[in-house]
Design an enzyme around this catalytic site. Structure first.
Site, PDB file in Angstrom:
ATOM      1  N   LYS A  68     -45.036  36.365  15.318  1.00 26.93           N
ATOM      2  CA  LYS A  68     -46.349  35.781  16.023  1.00 26.93           C
ATOM      3  C   LYS A  68     -47.652  36.066  15.258  1.00 26.93           C
ATOM      4  O   LYS A  68     -48.535  35.267  15.148  1.00 26.93           O
ATOM      5  CB  LYS A  68     -46.309  36.162  17.701  1.00 26.93           C
ATOM      6  CG  LYS A  68     -45.263  35.808  18.401  1.00 26.93           C
ATOM      7  CD  LYS A  68     -45.093  36.036  19.669  1.00 26.93           C
ATOM      8  CE  LYS A  68     -44.155  35.422  20.591  1.00 26.93           C
ATOM      9  NZ  LYS A  68     -44.176  35.749  21.975  1.00 26.93           N
ATOM     10  N   MET A 221     -40.996  40.742  30.093  1.00 28.47           N
ATOM     11  CA  MET A 221     -40.994  39.439  29.264  1.00 28.47           C
ATOM     12  C   MET A 221     -39.636  38.882  28.881  1.00 28.47           C
ATOM     13  O   MET A 221     -39.640  37.897  28.595  1.00 28.47           O
ATOM     14  CB  MET A 221     -41.997  39.554  28.114  1.00 28.47           C
ATOM     15  CG  MET A 221     -43.322  39.640  28.745  1.00 28.47           C
ATOM     16  SD  MET A 221     -44.403  39.468  27.236  1.00 28.47           S
ATOM     17  CE  MET A 221     -46.057  39.838  27.947  1.00 28.47           C
TER      18      MET A 221
END
Length: 278
Positions: A68, A221
């Site tokens: 990311k 998550m």
């Protein structure tokens, strides 16, 4: 046909192709969405390869761990939320270059507040981790106006740097940002969010059970088998466990809106996906 994919390492477990195929079906969009396993040291080259292989039909991709930060760095245009996070989970291929955005935080906040029914305003939140996943969600978490957010990470300096980058936003929202040491973590919280890769790697829960207030929301998550250990730990210690499947669907819905200009029915798709996985 327009092509999209999710890129990551690992990526085989990803439900993103199923989600986007269902979004497309329900909204009448024609597209194909796949997944690509990317070598750990070769993100930029792999991205170019996807765009070349698609012969002009590639329109975008989702980025998952551990790329990311790199995804934000390769873009020619970066949204305000991706710039603040310095991390991106969505790339759009436009005529003027690659656009980066980050929908992780919106997905997380929507899942916690709308799907789980837990308001974040005025709450005490513990965010475990300071990598790309944590960076992507901190801004939207602050905008939900909890009383305080403690960021605890194995490398304390990374937590401090992440907090400092978000300090102006936190002051604006009247949210206190703390960076306690992960070792010997004290205090307890209403909402605990595991943004580390500990679940994915099969490692133990990185914080003591003392961080959980009775009835706290303990959110991992990760989803599926990877999240089961964390969720079992939360349940054992009197917390309400939740995996990241709703976050996955909600961030995907926001990405789909960016790419296609249509908001898909995320609640319906989340319910269907949970039924499929169970």
């Amino acid at each position: 046909m327009d092509l999209y994919c999710v890129m990551g390492n690992p990526v085989e477990h990803s439900k993103s192709p199923w989600i986007h195929a269902r979004f497309a079906e329900l909204t009448g969009q024609r597209l194909h969405y796949g997944k690509r396993l990317i070598p750990l040291a070769n993100f930029a080259a792999s991205l170019r390869e996807f765009m070349v292989d698609a012969a002009g039909t590639a329109r975008g991709c989702n980025i998952t761990v551990p790329f990311k930060f790199e995804a934000a760095a390769v873009a020619s245009q970066v949204s305000a939320r991706a710039e603040l996070a310095r991390a991106a989970n969505i790339l759009s291929f436009e005529a003027d270059g690659i656009h980066a955005d980050n929908t992780d935080g919106i997905g997380l906040v929507d899942d916690i507040q709308r799907n789980a029914g837990v308001a974040l305003a005025g709450r005490d939140v513990l965010l475990i981790g300071a990598g790309g996943a944590a960076a992507g969600v901190l801004g939207p978490l602050i905008e939900a106006r909890p009383a305080r957010i403690a960021i605890a990470n194995r490398t304390h300096a990374k937590a401090v740097a992440l907090a400092e980058r978000h300090q102006a936003l936190a002051l604006l929202q009247k949210t206190e940002l703390l960076t306690p040491d992960l070792q010997g973590l004290e205090g307890n919280f209403d909402v605990i969010i595991n943004a580390t890769a500990s679940s994915l790697s099969g490692a133990g829960v990185p914080v003591p059970a003392s961080v959980l207030r009775p009835g706290a929301l303990a959110y991992d998550m990760m989803y599926g088998p990877a999240a089961r250990g964390f969720m079992a730990w939360a349940l054992e210690h009197g917390a309400v466990p939740r995996d990241g499947l709703g976050m996955l669907v909600e961030q995907a819905a926001e990405a789909f809106l960016i790419w296609r200009g249509v908001r898909p029915p995320s609640a319906q798709v989340l319910a269907e996906l949970r039924a499929v996985m169970e």
